[in-house]
Design a protein around this motif. Structure first.
Motif, PDB file in Angstrom:
ATOM      1  N   ASP A   1      26.589  44.616  34.651  1.00 52.72           N
ATOM      2  CA  ASP A   1      26.335  44.372  36.071  1.00 52.72           C
ATOM      3  C   ASP A   1      27.278  45.143  36.982  1.00 52.72           C
ATOM      4  OD1 ASP A   1      24.268  42.444  35.572  1.00 52.72           O
ATOM      5  OD2 ASP A   1      25.845  41.042  35.000  1.00 52.72           O
ATOM      6  N   LEU A   2      28.454  45.519  36.502  1.00 50.51           N
ATOM      7  CA  LEU A   2      29.418  46.262  37.313  1.00 50.51           C
ATOM      8  C   LEU A   2      29.026  47.734  37.290  1.00 50.51           C
ATOM      9  CD1 LEU A   2      30.852  43.554  36.886  1.00 50.51           C
ATOM     10  CD2 LEU A   2      33.002  44.776  36.767  1.00 50.51           C
ATOM     11  N   ARG A   3      28.079  48.092  38.153  1.00 48.80           N
ATOM     12  CA  ARG A   3      27.511  49.438  38.138  1.00 48.80           C
ATOM     13  C   ARG A   3      28.301  50.414  38.998  1.00 48.80           C
ATOM     14  NH1 ARG A   3      22.001  49.135  36.505  1.00 48.80           N
ATOM     15  NH2 ARG A   3      21.465  50.953  37.763  1.00 48.80           N
ATOM     16  N   GLY A   4      29.268  49.945  39.739  1.00 47.75           N
ATOM     17  CA  GLY A   4      30.060  50.811  40.605  1.00 47.75           C
ATOM     18  C   GLY A   4      31.296  50.089  41.097  1.00 47.75           C
ATOM     19  N   PHE A   5      32.105  50.783  41.908  1.00 47.79           N
ATOM     20  CA  PHE A   5      33.345  50.201  42.400  1.00 47.79           C
ATOM     21  C   PHE A   5      33.072  48.999  43.299  1.00 47.79           C
ATOM     22  CE2 PHE A   5      34.429  54.877  42.104  1.00 47.79           C
ATOM     23  CZ  PHE A   5      35.010  54.767  40.858  1.00 47.79           C
TER      24      PHE A   5
END
Length: 462
Positions: free
Chosen positions: A201-205
């Motif tokens: 789920d952590l696809r970006g900063f």
């Protein structure tokens, strides 16, 4: 693995029944019990069984479900109490919410989290052959490193507040050094669990900060409010007064989660680029340096309108510092943070709805980090994570949320304008589509839980 259609309902009903029974024991007078818990569990299964595709996704949906359930119960129970004139009605609503704060803790810790984890685990087993597998080594190593960084930042407040001897009591000691060690061990474990639960789920900063925010708030409910007193042999105290006494710990958990989520996303992306993501054939249409500069420029430009809105809100609330150049300094800070938004949330918001949600998250993050934490330090003092300080800054919270929304919408307009010509090439269009967060992911649930609790708790506990 094939799952019988009735199995999610049976498991959710069983977990809900157990959670309802525990909630009824933990919060006397709470309208809960095995039957009510089983009904809530079955309702959650009906709503989220297809979206709980992993333990992390299930946990996020479960927390959002429990929070909304509490809001519905609060609204239903306070309609009569809030009748009358608006001022007295508003105070009655606040008093009702504070009185039912123990029910919020019980709903999240005993109902939402277990339900989400149970259905998410079942969903992961049923979809084992679909999608990318969890990279355990990456999740544990990167999550542990991110946890250390967040734990060091949180530890500054714990040292200032004298919390390390209390933490050392978990292992039967009163030593500050032992307390620091236990704190860092816990920080590493939570960081590892962040990686295991939310790697997909952590696809970006930006989304890393968002999930870190929500996960940090969850651990405030689980840790100092629940597990710590039970571990030390003390009775549970889920009153809003106890929550207010632990408000500094809440902000510390928020800061921990933000740093851990951001660093996890950064190091995880570096890990993928170095070890698993090399692909010289599928080149980007533009170089990374040009993309970086463009995101910074767009973010700074987009922040102009948001910064003006924030300053107007501060002036209207009488919160703008009365010194020469304060207005210009505020706009400069907004431009800097707008540039940071461009770096953090590039490619995170493909439409206006998600831009508004991520903008609200960013505005909330800015409020916790800027006026509540960094501004006092830069002014030569120290941060004050107290309910009184948060109450004094509530007008600024409204302005910061508005800043985030306006900045996000302006950035999306600039991003769309430039991306139009890139999408004419089908290769780049396919790459852009892969970057978009697909429908059914738990981002909406994160927005509900993180924004709801992140805004509500300073109001309730202040």
């Amino acid at each position: 693995m094939k799952i019988a259609p009735a199995l999610p309902f049976l498991i959710a009903a069983a977990v809900g029944a157990a959670g309802g029974a525990l909630a009824a024991r933990a919060v006397p007078g709470m309208p809960a019990g095995p039957v009510a818990g089983a009904a809530a569990g079955a309702a959650f299964a009906a709503l989220a069984r297809r979206r709980a595709t992993s333990p992390g996704a299930g946990l996020t949906w479960g927390l959002a479900f429990a929070f909304l359930l509490w809001l519905v119960a609060l609204a239903g129970g306070s309609d009569r109490a809030g009748a009358g004139l608006a001022p007295s009605g508003s105070m009655a609503m606040l008093d009702a919410a504070r009185a039912r704060f123990p029910e919020l803790v019980a709903a999240l810790v005993l109902l939402g989290a277990p339900l989400g984890l149970a259905l998410g685990t079942l969903g992961a087993l049923s979809r084992r052959a679909e999608g990318p597998r969890l990279a355990w080594a990456r999740a544990l190593v990167v999550g542990g490193l991110a946890g250390i960084a967040g734990g060091v930042a949180f530890g500054r407040w714990m040292a200032q507040a004298g919390f390390f001897p209390l933490v050392a009591g978990l292992v039967g000691s009163t030593s500050i050094a032992v307390g620091m060690t236990v704190h860092l061990v816990i920080a590493v474990v939570i960081g590892m669990s962040l990686g295991v639960l939310f790697q997909r789920d952590l696809r970006g900063f930006g989304s890393g900060m968002g999930w870190g925010l929500g996960y940090g708030i969850l651990w405030w409910f689980v840790g100092p409010l629940t597990v710590m007193p039970l571990w030390l042999g003390r009775p549970l105290d889920w009153s809003w007064q106890r929550g207010a006494a632990l408000f500094g710990s809440l902000v510390g958990h928020v800061v921990y989660g933000l740093l851990a989520g951001l660093l996890y996303a950064a190091v995880d992306r570096l890990w993928v680029g170095l070890f698993t993501g090399s692909d010289p054939i599928r080149r980007e249409p533009e170089g990374p340096g040009l993309n970086l500069l463009r995101a910074v420029r767009w973010g700074a430009g987009a922040s102009v309108a948001g910064g003006l809105l924030l300053d107007a809100a501060l002036v209207a609330a009488g919160a703008m510092p009365a010194r020469p150049g304060a207005f210009g300094e505020s706009l400069a800070v907004s431009a800097l943070l707008g540039a940071a938004y461009g770096l953090l949330f590039r490619d995170e918001a493909p439409d206006r709805g998600s831009a508004i949600a991520w903008g609200l998250v960013y505005g909330l993050v800015r409020w916790y980090l800027d006026p509540l934490t960094l501004a006092p330090i830069l002014a030569g003092g120290t941060f004050s994570w107290t309910p009184a300080a948060a109450s004094a800054l509530l007008p600024a919270l409204v302005g910061h949320l508005g800043f985030g929304v306006v900045t996000a919408e302006a950035f999306l307009a600039l991003e769309r304008r430039h991306a139009g010509w890139l999408l004419l090439d089908p290769r780049f269009a396919a790459r852009a589509a892969r970057r978009r967060r697909p429908s059914g992911t738990p981002a909406p649930a994160l927005w509900v839980f993180a924004l709801g609790t992140g805004v509500l708790l300073p109001i309730l506990l202040g």
